[in-house]
Design an enzyme around this catalytic site. Structure first.
Site, PDB file in Angstrom:
ATOM      1  N   THR A 102       0.887  -1.315  -0.041  1.00 33.73           N
ATOM      2  CA  THR A 102       0.133   0.097  -0.004  1.00 33.73           C
ATOM      3  C   THR A 102       0.926   1.222  -0.189  1.00 33.73           C
ATOM      4  O   THR A 102       1.703   1.476   0.769  1.00 33.73           O
ATOM      5  CB  THR A 102      -0.874   0.170   1.131  1.00 33.73           C
ATOM      6  OG1 THR A 102      -1.642  -1.257   1.397  1.00 33.73           O
ATOM      7  CG2 THR A 102      -1.889   1.323   1.090  1.00 33.73           C
ATOM      8  N   LYS A 177      -7.617   1.366  -2.296  1.00 31.02           N
ATOM      9  CA  LYS A 177      -7.192   0.799  -1.349  1.00 31.02           C
ATOM     10  C   LYS A 177      -7.207   1.758  -0.104  1.00 31.02           C
ATOM     11  O   LYS A 177      -7.512   1.546   1.279  1.00 31.02           O
ATOM     12  CB  LYS A 177      -5.606   0.387  -1.336  1.00 31.02           C
ATOM     13  CG  LYS A 177      -4.741  -0.037   0.054  1.00 31.02           C
ATOM     14  CD  LYS A 177      -5.246  -1.236   0.619  1.00 31.02           C
ATOM     15  CE  LYS A 177      -4.708  -1.650   1.965  1.00 31.02           C
ATOM     16  NZ  LYS A 177      -4.953  -2.846   2.570  1.00 31.02           N
ATOM     17  N   LYS A 245       0.461   5.106   8.407  1.00 31.56           N
ATOM     18  CA  LYS A 245       0.952   5.378   7.224  1.00 31.56           C
ATOM     19  C   LYS A 245      -0.199   5.329   6.051  1.00 31.56           C
ATOM     20  O   LYS A 245      -0.243   6.360   5.364  1.00 31.56           O
ATOM     21  CB  LYS A 245       2.008   4.247   6.675  1.00 31.56           C
ATOM     22  CG  LYS A 245       2.185   4.105   4.873  1.00 31.56           C
ATOM     23  CD  LYS A 245       3.046   2.975   4.776  1.00 31.56           C
ATOM     24  CE  LYS A 245       2.393   1.608   4.826  1.00 31.56           C
ATOM     25  NZ  LYS A 245       1.462   1.208   3.801  1.00 31.56           N
TER      26      LYS A 245
HETATM   27  P1  NAP Z   1       5.840  -5.998   7.397  1.00 32.17           P
HETATM   28  O1  NAP Z   1       5.487  -7.563   8.061  1.00 32.17           O
HETATM   29  O2  NAP Z   1       6.570  -5.160   8.348  1.00 32.17           O
HETATM   30  O3  NAP Z   1       6.787  -6.612   6.357  1.00 32.17           O
HETATM   31  C1  NAP Z   1       7.253  -5.488   5.422  1.00 32.17           C
HETATM   32  C2  NAP Z   1       8.324  -6.104   4.599  1.00 32.17           C
HETATM   33  O4  NAP Z   1       8.942  -5.042   3.628  1.00 32.17           O
HETATM   34  C3  NAP Z   1       9.586  -6.925   5.106  1.00 32.17           C
HETATM   35  O5  NAP Z   1       9.786  -7.943   4.081  1.00 32.17           O
HETATM   36  C4  NAP Z   1      10.572  -5.913   5.211  1.00 32.17           C
HETATM   37  O6  NAP Z   1      12.076  -6.416   5.154  1.00 32.17           O
HETATM   38  C5  NAP Z   1      10.249  -5.223   3.814  1.00 32.17           C
HETATM   39  N1  NAP Z   1      10.979  -3.973   3.636  1.00 32.17           N
HETATM   40  C6  NAP Z   1      10.584  -2.797   4.069  1.00 32.17           C
HETATM   41  N2  NAP Z   1      11.307  -1.871   3.883  1.00 32.17           N
HETATM   42  C7  NAP Z   1      12.284  -2.206   2.804  1.00 32.17           C
HETATM   43  C8  NAP Z   1      13.078  -1.723   2.170  1.00 32.17           C
HETATM   44  N3  NAP Z   1      13.748  -0.292   2.128  1.00 32.17           N
HETATM   45  N4  NAP Z   1      13.863  -2.482   1.253  1.00 32.17           N
HETATM   46  C9  NAP Z   1      13.437  -4.019   1.232  1.00 32.17           C
HETATM   47  N5  NAP Z   1      12.640  -4.489   2.042  1.00 32.17           N
HETATM   48  C10 NAP Z   1      12.153  -3.755   2.701  1.00 32.17           C
HETATM   49  O7  NAP Z   1       4.459  -5.755   6.816  1.00 32.17           O
HETATM   50  P2  NAP Z   1       3.255  -6.316   6.282  1.00 32.17           P
HETATM   51  O8  NAP Z   1       2.168  -6.216   7.179  1.00 32.17           O
HETATM   52  O9  NAP Z   1       3.929  -7.610   5.571  1.00 32.17           O
HETATM   53  O10 NAP Z   1       2.845  -5.073   5.223  1.00 32.17           O
HETATM   54  C11 NAP Z   1       3.605  -5.167   3.853  1.00 32.17           C
HETATM   55  C12 NAP Z   1       2.862  -4.049   3.024  1.00 32.17           C
HETATM   56  O11 NAP Z   1       1.192  -4.651   2.788  1.00 32.17           O
HETATM   57  C13 NAP Z   1       2.405  -2.840   3.522  1.00 32.17           C
HETATM   58  O12 NAP Z   1       2.458  -1.814   2.397  1.00 32.17           O
HETATM   59  C14 NAP Z   1       1.146  -2.745   4.175  1.00 32.17           C
HETATM   60  O13 NAP Z   1       0.591  -1.403   4.406  1.00 32.17           O
HETATM   61  C15 NAP Z   1       0.341  -3.741   3.344  1.00 32.17           C
HETATM   62  N6  NAP Z   1      -0.587  -4.592   3.875  1.00 32.17           N
HETATM   63  C16 NAP Z   1      -0.619  -4.944   5.161  1.00 32.17           C
HETATM   64  C17 NAP Z   1      -1.754  -5.706   5.583  1.00 32.17           C
HETATM   65  C18 NAP Z   1      -1.562  -6.509   6.892  1.00 32.17           C
HETATM   66  O14 NAP Z   1      -2.814  -6.929   7.397  1.00 32.17           O
HETATM   67  N7  NAP Z   1      -0.658  -7.002   7.474  1.00 32.17           N
HETATM   68  C19 NAP Z   1      -2.896  -6.019   4.674  1.00 32.17           C
HETATM   69  C20 NAP Z   1      -3.016  -5.282   3.742  1.00 32.17           C
HETATM   70  C21 NAP Z   1      -2.005  -4.611   2.934  1.00 32.17           C
HETATM   71  P3  NAP Z   1      12.579  -7.090   6.282  1.00 32.17           P
HETATM   72  O15 NAP Z   1      12.080  -8.186   6.825  1.00 32.17           O
HETATM   73  O16 NAP Z   1      14.043  -6.809   6.207  1.00 32.17           O
HETATM   74  O17 NAP Z   1      12.273  -5.798   7.493  1.00 32.17           O
END
Ligand code: NAP
Length: 311
Positions: A102, A177, A245
């Site tokens: 997102t 979204k 965010k």
């Molecule tokens: P998360 O668990 O914090 O995972 C974030 C991922 O992004 C990790 O693999 C992290 O790597 C990687 N990352 C972040 N910054 C980076 C960078 N500069 N370079 C390379 N890798 C990077 O978050 P999440 O919940 O999976 O969410 C991921 C996305 O999906 C977000 O945009 C969020 O808004 C969206 N989303 C989440 C949900 C939910 O329910 N969780 C639902 C819908 C949408 P590391 O492992 O090295 O930290």
């Protein structure tokens, strides 16, 4: 460009809460998946399941028909796609980049233009359905970009979700979204206030949920987050800092349109209190803690008994 065979080789970048389950579902469906994650130890469960590992986003893109990114925010997506050893260095003309994070609709449109100049198509395909939807492969996916590119990639998206809707050109998926996040935020507040009221009034919370969930007050939050609150489980399915965010993105876009979103602003302010108490990495259900403090009421179990058995 060679005629469109069904994409089979997937480069997958970002194995966080969402990405690891989504990548696993692609492996289970028989796609040839190459994963990359910044923290490389997080790749291991995917390698154990049969995915290949890459040394960089560029490497993950090299052999791929489709490259999927699901990282945190706009600068992170720019980094893995355009940065050093980024996807753009490995992808060939005809490759499709699908960003499922997102992020800002404006950044998405710029990325799509930059990639198009190299013959690489992009779809913005953010998701909703939470950690549960990612695990179960039942995400809703809202797609911006060319309809024919979506049709080519539909089997890939179907491995991760079941409600896949083309909502318009580049950036429209992200705008859709943000609509979702506005509604999710307000449902979260509705759940929290309902629970606070019930707790203060001495209503049995389990019984209240059992009956209200099935009626007009039902919501994803009530089904999936309220039971976590009752168990005292504040671990993240979706982290507070990520919801903040998204609300920032929504409020910025609304501000530019001179559209007041009073409820969304309120949720954003209340979640700032969760952050102020050190809860930025907690799940968004931690909003109930703000209501607990405001109303001097206990909703979940006492902190010292909470979630110690949740593994
Ligand atoms: P998360 O668990 O914090 O995972 C974030 C991922 O992004 C990790 O693999 C992290 O790597 C990687 N990352 C972040 N910054 C980076 C960078 N500069 N370079 C390379 N890798 C990077 O978050 P999440 O919940 O999976 O969410 C991921 C996305 O999906 C977000 O945009 C969020 O808004 C969206 N989303 C989440 C949900 C939910 O329910 N969780 C639902 C819908 C949408 P590391 O492992 O090295 O930290």
């Amino acid at each position: 460009m060679a005629p469109a065979a069904q994409p089979d080789r997937i480069g997958f970048i970002g194995l966080g809460i969402m990405g690891r389950s989504m990548a696993l579902n692609l492996v289970r469906r028989g796609f040839d998946v190459t994963v990359w994650n910044r923290t490389s130890s997080r790749m291991q469960p995917l390698l154990d399941a049969g995915a290949r590992g890459a040394g960089s986003p560029k490497d993950a893109a090299k052999e791929a028909d489709v490259v999927i990114t699901i990282v945190t925010d706009s600068p992170d997506v720019e980094q893995v796609i355009l940065g050093p050893d980024g996807v753009i260095e490995g992808a060939r003309p005809g490759t499709v980049v699908i960003d499922m994070s997102t992020i800002s609709p404006a950044v998405t449109r710029r990325l799509a233009e930059t990639l198009a100049a190299r013959g690489i198509d992009m779809l913005d395909a953010p998701v909703t359905g939470g950690d549960v939807g990612a695990r179960e492969g039942t995400l809703s996916i809202m797609v911006g970009g060319k309809a024919e590119v979506l049709e080519r990639c539909r089997p890939v998206l179907e491995a991760m979700g079941r409600n896949i809707v083309h909502v318009g050109d580049h950036g429209m998926g992200q705008l859709c979204k943000l609509c979702n996040q506005i509604i999710v935020g307000l449902n979260l507040l509705a759940m929290s206030e309902g629970l606070a009221f019930a707790a203060k009034a001495g209503v049995d919370l389990e019984k209240m949920l059992a009956v209200v969930r099935a009626g007009a007050g039902g919501s994803w939050a009530l089904d999936n987050l309220a039971p976590r609150v009752l168990r005292g489980d504040y671990r993240p399915g979706f982290m507070v800092r990520l919801q903040q965010k998204d609300l920032r993105l929504a409020l910025d876009a609304a501000g530019r349109m001179h559209l007041p979103l009073p409820g969304t602003s309120l949720v954003h302010q209340l979640l700032a209190s969760v952050e102020a108490y050190g809860g930025a990495d907690d799940g968004t259900q931690a909003l109930v803690r703000v209501l607990e403090r405001l109303g001097n009421v206990r909703i979940g179990p006492a902190a010292d008994t909470a979630a110690s058995d949740q593994g």
